[in-house]
Design an enzyme around this catalytic site. Structure first.
Site, mmCIF file in Angstrom:
data_model
loop_
_atom_site.group_PDB
_atom_site.id
_atom_site.type_symbol
_atom_site.label_atom_id
_atom_site.label_comp_id
_atom_site.label_asym_id
_atom_site.label_seq_id
_atom_site.Cartn_x
_atom_site.Cartn_y
_atom_site.Cartn_z
ATOM 1 N N GLU A 175 -14.713 -13.497 -4.872
ATOM 2 C CA GLU A 175 -13.408 -13.306 -5.526
ATOM 3 C C GLU A 175 -12.232 -13.732 -4.647
ATOM 4 O O GLU A 175 -11.086 -13.731 -5.114
ATOM 5 C CB GLU A 175 -13.245 -11.842 -5.961
ATOM 6 C CG GLU A 175 -13.151 -10.827 -4.838
ATOM 7 C CD GLU A 175 -14.517 -10.252 -4.437
ATOM 8 O OE1 GLU A 175 -15.530 -10.975 -4.526
ATOM 9 O OE2 GLU A 175 -14.555 -9.086 -4.007
ATOM 10 N N CYS A 215 -9.757 -1.400 14.989
ATOM 11 C CA CYS A 215 -10.133 -2.801 15.220
ATOM 12 C C CYS A 215 -10.069 -3.224 16.683
ATOM 13 O O CYS A 215 -10.720 -4.198 17.066
ATOM 14 C CB CYS A 215 -9.223 -3.712 14.406
ATOM 15 S SG CYS A 215 -9.180 -3.312 12.659
ATOM 16 N N LYS A 249 -15.278 -9.260 8.816
ATOM 17 C CA LYS A 249 -14.278 -10.137 8.190
ATOM 18 C C LYS A 249 -14.895 -11.472 7.780
ATOM 19 O O LYS A 249 -14.357 -12.166 6.915
ATOM 20 C CB LYS A 249 -13.090 -10.350 9.129
ATOM 21 C CG LYS A 249 -12.188 -9.116 9.261
ATOM 22 C CD LYS A 249 -11.275 -8.968 8.069
ATOM 23 C CE LYS A 249 -10.399 -7.719 8.175
ATOM 24 N NZ LYS A 249 -9.654 -7.449 6.939
ATOM 25 N N SER A 283 -7.107 1.857 -2.558
ATOM 26 C CA SER A 283 -5.879 1.090 -2.797
ATOM 27 C C SER A 283 -6.240 -0.251 -3.425
ATOM 28 O O SER A 283 -7.234 -0.874 -3.060
ATOM 29 C CB SER A 283 -5.142 0.869 -1.473
ATOM 30 O OG SER A 283 -4.185 -0.155 -1.630
ATOM 31 N N CYS A 289 -8.130 -1.998 3.925
ATOM 32 C CA CYS A 289 -8.058 -3.225 4.737
ATOM 33 C C CYS A 289 -9.295 -3.472 5.594
ATOM 34 O O CYS A 289 -9.448 -4.564 6.136
ATOM 35 C CB CYS A 289 -6.804 -3.235 5.597
ATOM 36 S SG CYS A 289 -6.595 -1.750 6.548
ATOM 37 N N GLU A 337 0.829 -1.206 0.000
ATOM 38 C CA GLU A 337 0.000 0.000 0.000
ATOM 39 C C GLU A 337 0.868 1.261 0.000
ATOM 40 O O GLU A 337 0.548 2.245 -0.681
ATOM 41 C CB GLU A 337 -0.927 -0.024 1.229
ATOM 42 C CG GLU A 337 -2.165 0.811 1.057
ATOM 43 C CD GLU A 337 -3.259 0.412 2.048
ATOM 44 O OE1 GLU A 337 -4.053 -0.467 1.719
ATOM 45 O OE2 GLU A 337 -3.303 0.983 3.145
ATOM 46 N N GLU A 365 -16.061 -10.623 4.433
ATOM 47 C CA GLU A 365 -14.919 -10.540 3.510
ATOM 48 C C GLU A 365 -14.448 -11.938 3.099
ATOM 49 O O GLU A 365 -14.195 -12.197 1.919
ATOM 50 C CB GLU A 365 -13.762 -9.778 4.169
ATOM 51 C CG GLU A 365 -12.544 -9.647 3.256
ATOM 52 C CD GLU A 365 -11.341 -8.988 3.924
ATOM 53 O OE1 GLU A 365 -11.457 -8.513 5.074
ATOM 54 O OE2 GLU A 365 -10.279 -8.954 3.309
ATOM 55 N N GLU A 374 2.231 1.685 -3.455
ATOM 56 C CA GLU A 374 1.194 2.197 -4.360
ATOM 57 C C GLU A 374 0.999 3.697 -4.159
ATOM 58 O O GLU A 374 0.853 4.459 -5.116
ATOM 59 C CB GLU A 374 -0.128 1.447 -4.117
ATOM 60 C CG GLU A 374 -1.217 1.870 -5.096
ATOM 61 C CD GLU A 374 -2.517 1.096 -4.914
ATOM 62 O OE1 GLU A 374 -2.559 0.125 -4.138
ATOM 63 O OE2 GLU A 374 -3.508 1.493 -5.565
HETATM 64 FE FE1 SF4 Z 1 -13.073 -2.500 10.105
HETATM 65 FE FE2 SF4 Z 1 -14.113 -2.691 12.565
HETATM 66 FE FE3 SF4 Z 1 -13.472 -4.884 11.206
HETATM 67 FE FE4 SF4 Z 1 -11.524 -3.303 12.112
HETATM 68 S S1 SF4 Z 1 -12.961 -4.461 13.369
HETATM 69 S S2 SF4 Z 1 -11.620 -4.241 10.078
HETATM 70 S S3 SF4 Z 1 -12.456 -1.274 11.926
HETATM 71 S S4 SF4 Z 1 -15.075 -3.411 10.670
#
Ligand code: SF4
Length: 399
Positions: A246, A384, A238, A199, A179, A154, A241, A157
């Site tokens: 993909e 986080c 997450k 990014s 991220c 990153e 995600e 970039e």
């Molecule tokens: Fe984003 Fe909250 Fe997950 Fe951290 S804990 S990656 S700030 S959603």
């Protein structure tokens, strides 16, 4: 055994389903007291009152960023997670034909101790690694390794984008960090015109999953199809995600399962492991080493600070005497800074904590009025460490 709030135990980990159709968080109408706290913490209006009694519900999963801030802030324990891999992971850990790889994120090691009586924020990384071994994980390939990789990618970039300004086909500035999956979904949903500013780097776990099944498989002489990767996150988003279609660059699903800090604590307690008596251990080599720049990813401003360290040295050609760029650290709101870089000029940066603040910076970019080179956005207030998958603050339930 003291229960871990917000943890469901039945397996409900669908495969091959559009994650936008899943309820990663939902409201238990039998517990909801209609206080409206969840609505206050929801940046997108995805959670709303649905009847005269004011009972709340996530009304549109596609509009939910899956951050879980409603869950950790609900005073009545009325919000629960809708997707859990815990039972499936226990089964995989028993299977001699499966190589189970754990991939813990930086912030988990600052939240996990709280589930075992330690004060909030206590670092328990050593015991966390030991607990993962006792649970039976074959390898601990630490997500801090790829937090460092993210910074190299990153930061590089950003340097390229800065240098190519004025050229034909230059990629736009400011560059946004990429991220946080809550933020990425927010941008995709509400600011799709700004995606060229995002990014192109995957998140650390987005990089570690495929590395585990390619480089890690090769180095350990393990057939990739036998590897089952478990992402361990402070975060509910997450899970979303990890399910994105993909995320299959390795030729397999890059991330097979995602659990959060609360669920890891649940697994440790269920396995009867005396967490506080564990020795301090490290991750496994190959994909386990990392620097301090990786650890600070857990705080708002951490990704920015780590990227600036790299950008400073590359753009100026000089060593940064003091790596602490404290001016970009933030716990709430929007923080901006001008970082003077010798032989280059001033790098203008902004850090936003929370999606309402992200929207302000996005509106500025959309209007062509943003003065910044680089913007970090984290969905959860303070980053986080305060993620929706972290232990619930007992004072919130007591309020
Ligand atoms: Fe984003 Fe909250 Fe997950 Fe951290 S804990 S990656 S700030 S959603």
């Amino acid at each position: 055994m003291k229960p871990i709030e917000g943890v469901m135990t039945q397996t409900n980990a669908p495969r091959g389903i559009d994650p936008d159709s899943l309820f990663f968080v939902q409201v238990d109408a039998t517990k909801c007291e209609a206080c409206g706290t969840c609505e206050e913490h929801c940046a997108t209006g995805a959670i709303q009152s649905i009847n005269e009694e004011g009972i709340h519900q996530v009304v549109d999963p596609a509009a939910c960023m899956n951050c879980g801030q409603c869950l950790v802030n609900c005073p009545y324990d009325a919000i629960y997670e809708g997707v859990s891999y815990v039972d499936e992971i226990f089964e995989k850990l028993k299977d001699p034909n499966t190589i189970v790889v754990s991939m813990p994120a930086p912030a988990v090691r600052y939240g996990l101790g709280e589930c075992f009586g330690a004060p909030t924020g206590t670092y328990v990384g050593g015991q966390m690694h030991a607990a993962l071994r006792q649970l039976g994980f074959n390898y601990i390939w630490d997500n801090e390794f790829t937090a460092d990789v993210t910074i190299m990618e990153e930061g590089t970039e950003l340097i390229q984008r800065v240098k190519e300004q004025g050229q034909k086909d230059a990629r736009p500035l400011p560059q946004f960090t990429s991220c946080c999956p809550g933020w990425v979904k927010f941008a995709e949903t509400f600011y799709p015109d700004l995606l060229p500013n995002m990014s192109s780097c995957k998140s650390p776990i987005g990089m570690l999953g495929p590395l585990a099944k390619t480089y890690g498989a090769e180095e350990t002489h393990t057939p990739a199809q036998k590897i089952y990767t478990v992402s361990i996150m402070p975060c509910i988003a997450k899970k979303y995600e990890g399910m994105r279609p993909e995320m299959a660059d390795s030729g397999f699903r890059d991330i097979d399962a995602t659990i959060d800090t609360r669920e890891l604590a649940y697994m440790i307690k269920t396995a009867g492991i005396d967490f506080n008596a564990l020795p301090s251990q490290g991750p496994d080599p190959i994909l386990g080493d990392s620097t301090g720049a990786a650890t600070i990813f857990g705080n708002s401003g951490g990704v920015m600070e780590a990227a600036l360290r790299l950008a400073y040295e590359v753009l100026s050609g000089q060593k940064l005497n003091n790596p602490d760029i404290k001016v970009v650290r933030t716990h709430e709101g929007i923080n901006t800074a001008d970082v003077k870089v010798p032989n280059f000029g001033t790098v203008k940066v902004a850090v936003a904590s929370g999606l309402q603040n992200a929207a302000k910076l996005c509106d500025e970019v959309r209007a062509g009025k943003s003065p910044y080179h680089f913007i970090e956005i984290m969905t959860c207030p303070g980053g986080c460490v305060n993620g929706g998958g972290q232990p619930v603050d007992p004072e919130i339930r007591a309020s």
